[in-house]
Scaffold this motif. Sequence first.
Motif, short mmCIF file in Angstrom:
data_model
loop_
_atom_site.label_atom_id
_atom_site.label_comp_id
_atom_site.label_asym_id
_atom_site.label_seq_id
_atom_site.Cartn_x
_atom_site.Cartn_y
_atom_site.Cartn_z
N PRO A 38 71.39 53.21 40.89
CA PRO A 38 71.41 51.95 41.64
C PRO A 38 69.99 51.38 41.76
CG PRO A 38 72.61 53.67 42.80
CD PRO A 38 71.87 54.34 41.69
N VAL A 39 69.83 50.12 41.41
CA VAL A 39 68.52 49.47 41.45
C VAL A 39 68.54 48.41 42.54
CG1 VAL A 39 66.85 48.08 40.15
CG2 VAL A 39 68.12 49.92 39.01
N SER A 40 67.50 48.37 43.35
CA SER A 40 67.44 47.44 44.47
C SER A 40 67.37 46.00 44.00
CB SER A 40 66.21 47.75 45.34
OG SER A 40 65.03 47.68 44.57
N SER A 41 67.75 45.09 44.88
CA SER A 41 67.72 43.67 44.57
C SER A 41 66.30 43.13 44.72
CB SER A 41 68.66 42.91 45.50
OG SER A 41 68.19 43.00 46.84
N GLU A 42 66.11 41.91 44.24
CA GLU A 42 64.80 41.26 44.40
C GLU A 42 64.46 41.08 45.87
OE1 GLU A 42 64.31 37.71 41.98
OE2 GLU A 42 65.98 38.39 40.74
N ALA A 43 65.46 40.80 46.69
CA ALA A 43 65.21 40.62 48.12
C ALA A 43 64.72 41.91 48.76
CB ALA A 43 66.49 40.13 48.81
N THR A 44 65.29 43.04 48.35
CA THR A 44 64.85 44.33 48.89
C THR A 44 63.41 44.62 48.50
OG1 THR A 44 67.11 45.20 48.80
CG2 THR A 44 65.32 46.80 48.91
N VAL A 45 63.07 44.35 47.25
CA VAL A 45 61.68 44.55 46.79
C VAL A 45 60.75 43.61 47.54
CG1 VAL A 45 60.13 44.37 44.82
CG2 VAL A 45 62.41 45.34 44.52
N SER A 46 61.19 42.38 47.78
CA SER A 46 60.36 41.41 48.50
C SER A 46 60.08 41.89 49.92
CB SER A 46 61.05 40.05 48.51
OG SER A 46 60.27 39.10 49.22
N ARG A 47 61.10 42.43 50.58
CA ARG A 47 60.89 42.95 51.94
C ARG A 47 59.96 44.16 51.92
NH1 ARG A 47 66.47 41.55 52.36
NH2 ARG A 47 67.10 43.67 51.76
N PHE A 48 60.11 44.99 50.90
CA PHE A 48 59.23 46.16 50.78
C PHE A 48 57.77 45.72 50.62
CE2 PHE A 48 57.01 49.26 48.10
CZ PHE A 48 57.21 50.42 48.81
N MET A 49 57.53 44.78 49.71
CA MET A 49 56.16 44.29 49.51
C MET A 49 55.65 43.54 50.72
SD MET A 49 55.46 45.60 46.61
CE MET A 49 53.88 44.83 46.27
N GLY A 50 56.57 42.90 51.48
CA GLY A 50 56.16 42.22 52.70
C GLY A 50 55.62 43.20 53.73
N ARG A 51 56.22 44.37 53.82
CA ARG A 51 55.71 45.39 54.74
C ARG A 51 54.39 45.96 54.22
NH1 ARG A 51 61.34 46.55 54.39
NH2 ARG A 51 62.43 46.01 56.34
N VAL A 52 54.28 46.05 52.90
CA VAL A 52 53.03 46.57 52.31
C VAL A 52 51.85 45.66 52.66
CG1 VAL A 52 51.81 46.94 50.13
CG2 VAL A 52 54.14 47.83 50.44
N LYS A 53 52.05 44.35 52.58
CA LYS A 53 50.93 43.44 52.83
C LYS A 53 50.49 43.45 54.29
CE LYS A 53 53.42 39.10 53.71
NZ LYS A 53 53.70 37.74 53.18
N HIS A 54 51.36 43.93 55.19
CA HIS A 54 50.97 44.05 56.60
C HIS A 54 50.36 45.41 56.92
CE1 HIS A 54 52.62 40.21 57.70
NE2 HIS A 54 53.83 40.54 57.27
N MET A 55 50.51 46.38 56.01
CA MET A 55 49.92 47.71 56.20
C MET A 55 49.26 48.17 54.90
SD MET A 55 52.79 49.73 58.48
CE MET A 55 54.13 49.51 57.30
N PRO A 56 48.28 47.40 54.40
CA PRO A 56 47.70 47.74 53.08
C PRO A 56 46.97 49.08 53.08
CG PRO A 56 46.42 46.01 54.16
CD PRO A 56 47.66 46.20 54.98
N GLU A 57 46.29 49.43 54.19
CA GLU A 57 45.56 50.69 54.23
C GLU A 57 46.53 51.87 54.14
OE1 GLU A 57 45.24 48.34 56.50
OE2 GLU A 57 43.21 47.53 56.19
N ALA A 58 47.68 51.76 54.83
CA ALA A 58 48.66 52.84 54.78
C ALA A 58 49.22 53.02 53.38
CB ALA A 58 49.79 52.56 55.77
N PHE A 59 49.48 51.89 52.69
CA PHE A 59 50.00 52.00 51.32
C PHE A 59 48.97 52.61 50.40
CE2 PHE A 59 50.79 50.56 47.02
CZ PHE A 59 52.15 50.81 46.87
#
Length: 478
Positions: free
Chosen positions: A91-112
């Motif tokens: 199962p491969v995630s949708s574009e929306a799921t990836v977008s939400r994932f990257m949205g969290r990344v941009k708010h916690m760049p040091e953690a990523f």
Amino acid sequence: MINSTLTYPTPRVELTDQHLISHAGLSAMGDLLNAVDFRALCEDRFSQFVPKAAIHRPGKIIADLVLTLAAGGEQACDLDILRTSAGVFGPVSSEATVSRFMGRVKHMPEAFTYGYQTMSKTLRSRLWAAAGDRNPAKRATRINPLIIDIDATLVQAHSDKQGAAGTYKGGYGFAPMIACLDYGQGYGTGEILAVLLRSGNKGANSAKDHIEVLSQALAVLPDDFYDDHGVLIGEKLLVRTDSAGASREFLNLLDLLGLQFSTSYSLPVIKEREIGWISQKKYWEPAIDQHGQQLRDVWVVDATEVMKLKAYPPNTRIYVRAEPLHSGAKASLFDTDGNRVTAFLTNSPYYNIAELDRRHRARGRCENRIKSLKHAGLGKLPYWSFAANQAWALLAALAVNLPAWVQLSVLPVGHQASVWDLKRWRYRLFSIAGKLVRSGRQAKLLIPKHAPEAGLFTLIGDVCQKLHQRWRQGHLTA
């Protein structure tokens, strides 16, 4: 009526419900990720970037993005190539799921970034341990150190993005700085250690940025490069750069850390007596190529006693190289007797002048790794957010490293694929098509027996399965 002979056959095209896989060969990289237990490793490092009850976990999201970039994808929507082949890629995630994932990344760049570094270090440790005698950490010595190449490049941005700026070449975009590993000839193409995304107006000769990307590179090296007290064993590493890395601040830091270095050096305007001395070839030694063969009319010399260096590390030496000017090249003030004269600095304890010059000239392999990195996603950063694009650049580095790790730890010595770059992997292996069938309650992936790289495909799968079993049984440690 005249019948023309067609260039290609024109069979009738029809749609089918059969399970056909267009990029079946890409699953070989999936086998490698399965072997190192990539999904569980990412769950430990990146679980904060997805909700606890989310179906698509971070390990699968990251793995799918990495495989997409390795196959030539340029943005999240290209995941549909994997999504239509769920029988092989799951199962491969949708574009929306990836977008939400990257949205969290941009708010916690040091953690990523921290999660990526620790994950990358663990992966590298496991795969280097599987390499046996080819383990770069075991082969590294004071006389033959493992080489870290540092270089900057330019990435064009065709729309406004955070951090994009005008470049010195008149373009607009970014100027990332990359740290790579060079295994040496016969051990694969090398890998990417760190990618530091920078604005396009950043200079290549920034000592601060060189120090930052080096610290990120050292953070992902296995523990074999540190002693029992966590102190870096610097003599087993050599940092190689172009003239942008020849700043006194950077080289003095390398000396303080105990690291060896080899860096190009922009020669200053020298005195007339030095020009005269350079012209006397009796003091020079013939240079050699990458295969150890002597080059015609190419010479190198230790010029430390003639060209005094100030404020550099005390054991720094300068070597000068002279070679005939290429056709159409214009001579500078320093170029005499029809020769192009260049120089490099090093503190290496090895004193074979021709070999030091050969090793420094091999820095050109770094350019090939950066080219592959651009083809794997760095060349087209898809997000507006600078932090999201930095994370994308790190995923691109992982996409480049997958084939490099296969070359180092999976393929036998001397295999023809051990020198392939990423584009050749795509054309020869990743593009193999297959058909998914079920027989005896077991799914099987059928690939053409006469496909040129069918043997390579099955070889990687078999070795990765054996490696996974060895790790599970404790026969391999990292």
